[in-house]
Scaffold this active site. Structure first.
Site, PDB file in Angstrom:
ATOM      1  NE  ARG A 198      -3.720   0.123   2.237  1.00 39.52           N
ATOM      2  CZ  ARG A 198      -4.794   0.199   1.458  1.00 39.52           C
ATOM      3  NH1 ARG A 198      -5.038   1.325   0.804  1.00 39.52           N
ATOM      4  NH2 ARG A 198      -5.599  -0.816   1.317  1.00 39.52           N
ATOM      5  CG  MET A 203      -5.310   4.839  16.966  1.00 42.76           C
ATOM      6  SD  MET A 203      -4.526   3.734  15.759  1.00 42.76           S
ATOM      7  CE  MET A 203      -4.838   4.622  14.234  1.00 42.76           C
ATOM      8  CB  CYS A 249       0.426  -7.117  13.662  1.00 49.84           C
ATOM      9  SG  CYS A 249       1.160  -5.784  12.670  1.00 49.84           S
ATOM     10  CG  ASP A 263      56.834  -4.716   6.432  1.00 56.59           C
ATOM     11  OD1 ASP A 263      57.804  -4.163   6.995  1.00 56.59           O
ATOM     12  OD2 ASP A 263      56.833  -5.910   6.079  1.00 56.59           O
TER      13      ASP A 263
END
Length: 543
Positions: free
Chosen positions: A103, A229, A295, A511
């Site tokens: 979505r 909410m 969920c 080195d």
């Protein structure tokens, strides 16, 4: 009737075992749905969390901008928003792992100019069953034919009032008639149902509940009443919330024969129907009766963060930063899997508020602890309680990680050894007297990663599952680019191993090349950690 239940996992917060119990038809149906859900869940699925929830639904915010909002929101700069190709690539990754519904949201997704291209790109992904959109509908009458042609499968239109003057009062702009026209156009174009999202608030629009129900009488509309909410910035007040039970009572006072409809296991809306009506209604009960146990949704923010829960605060991971830093799909999948595993059993919307004075006190004590100082009876007392590598007596001590959980840890570090054209030529010709510079340096880096705990005091010894050091000679810039990637499954991170591998590989190059030129022409630089994932403090990606 009596039925035998044989589910060993938690369901509705209860662990069921093989017993004879009375089960209503509704619960029996939900148990069967849960059985089916478990049968479709695979232990190695990165989209299955620690509670057995398999995620098949991805919401992608494609913009932070909204044509109903002009102030009060700090927006991310355009270059911080996911590009079209990044959206498609992330979506493809999720679809390959089991996502079958996407979505598009916002902000307001229709303000994004390339939304048609995004939808068309998503529809090219195999195994993706549905592409949907949530919109305020203001510009939908102009855009919907093009969105449908691109492949848009489903529409949710947000509308909180059926009164034109109230719409203008709420939104501070005209447009109610355009939204209503968008709903009618969607029906004419064959979308069935057209879902209408309506947030109900006490003293705000709760007097319109029956009007919304009546909208379903002759139209294939699914009105979805959403409990108010709390979100950051919306000045949430519990007195504004109208619960599911209260809304249902309002409706039953007018339509006493309101019927419950069956729901799928992962449905967020509790579906109802007035007999004889064409459409239906539903209730999204995030506050009074959460649906966290089933969920199956994940979210990607417009700036590319993965949110495993709508109410998640800290702990988001940036897929955008990982993507732009060039990490492999395997690492992206590991990041996603670890985030999903951290998803909590249910959301928590109540926040504890700390008084400002208390907050300052806490901050001051933290700083003093960090500095090793505490004041007691006006006497400075040296303490080491918050220094992780020092014990109470002030002696060096290794951090205790015994209580931590084992997770997959990955760290990538890089570094550069700058040389001159002569050294660059000798390396290409493999004519350095000490031998093959790149091969020896690679081997030295890998060995160093495995021996990090011997080199760095108080660093935990870790059983590495993967250690690779790659070296590339950039002939144009006359420099050797070093990359180390280290992995393990353990209780602490492997960034020190990655940095040690790069450092020792760089020193080995120095080195081996120092006798071929003057030291002034060899420079070790830019040793840095590029990314680390899997830790409890969250993931890190250097921009």
């Amino acid at each position: 009737m009596f039925r035998k239940i044989n589910i060993t996992k938690s369901f509705f917060g209860v662990v069921y075992s093989s017993t004879e119990s009375f089960v209503s038809p509704y619960v029996s149906r939900r148990i069967q749905q849960f059985r089916d859900h478990l049968n479709n869940t695979h232990d190695n699925d990165i989209l299955t969390d620690s509670f057995g929830r398999r995620h098949t639904y991805l919401r992608i915010s494609i913009t932070e901008r909204c044509n109903l909002r002009s102030e009060g929101i700090k927006l991310t700069k355009n270059d911080g928003i996911l590009r079209t190709d990044e959206i498609i690539k992330i979506a493809d990754l999720f679809v390959n792992e089991g996502i079958n519904k996407i979505r598009l949201t916002g902000g307001e997704p229709t303000v994004r100019k390339d939304i048609v291209d995004i939808i068309a790109g998503l529809k090219q992904l195999s195994n993706l069953k549905q592409v949907a959109i949530t919109t305020n509908g203001l510009t939908l009458t102009r855009q919907l034919p093009f969105l449908q042609k691109a492949g848009l499968d489903a529409i949710n239109i947000s509308l909180d009032t059926l009164q034109e003057n109230r719409f203008e009062q709420f939104t501070r702009r005209k447009g109610w008639s355009k939204v209503m026209a968008a709903i009618d156009l969607a029906i004419q174009l064959g979308y069935n149902p057209v879902k209408v999202n309506c947030v109900i608030m006490k003293g705000f629009n709760d007097d319109e509940i029956i009007d919304f129900v009546n909208l379903t009488k002759n139209r294939p509309i699914d009105i979805r009443f959403i409990e108010y909410m709390p979100f950051q910035g919306n000045k949430w007040n519990q007195n504004k919330m109208v619960s599911f039970e209260t809304m249902k009572k309002f409706i039953r006072d007018i339509y006493p024969n309101l019927q419950r409809l069956p729901n799928k296991y992962n449905d967020t809306s509790k579906a109802y129907h007035v007999p004889g009506f064409t459409g239906q209604i539903g209730f999204i009960t995030s506050m009074s009766d959460h649906f966290c146990n089933s969920c199956n949704r994940l979210r990607i923010t417009a700036d590319g963060n993965l949110k495993v829960c709508l109410f998640e605060g800290k702990g988001e991971i940036s897929l955008r930063d990982a993507l732009r830093s060039g990490v492999s799909n395997d690492i992206l999948k590991e990041m996603i899997g670890q985030a999903v595993q951290r998803k909590k059993k249910q959301h928590a919307v109540k926040k504890k508020h700390i008084h400002l004075k208390s907050y300052k006190d806490i901050t001051r004590r933290y700083i003093m602890d960090y500095m090793g100082l505490r004041f007691k009876n006006d006497i400075n007392i040296r303490v080491f309680s918050s220094l992780s590598h020092v014990d109470q007596s002030g002696k060096a001590s290794m951090v205790d990680v015994d209580s931590k959980n084992e997770t997959k840890r990955i760290a990538i570090a890089k570094g550069i050894v700058q040389v001159n054209s002569n050294i660059s030529k000798l390396i290409v010709e493999n004519n350095i007297k000490k031998g093959d510079v790149l091969s020896v340096a690679q081997l030295a880096g890998i060995i160093a990663a495995k021996r990090t705990s011997d080199l760095i005091p108080l660093c935990h010894p870790l059983p590495l599952s993967y250690a690779n050091v790659s070296l590339h000679l950039n002939e144009k810039l006359h420099r050797i680019e070093i990359t180390a990637e280290i992995r393990c499954t353990g209780k602490t991170g492997v960034e020190m191993e990655a940095l040690t591998a790069v450092s020792i590989a760089a020193l080995t190059i120095y080195d081996m090349c120092k006798y071929a030129t003057s030291p002034q022409y060899i420079k070790i630089t830019d040793i840095e950690l590029i990314s680390k994932t899997g830790g409890t403090k969250g993931d890190f990606f250097r921009k």
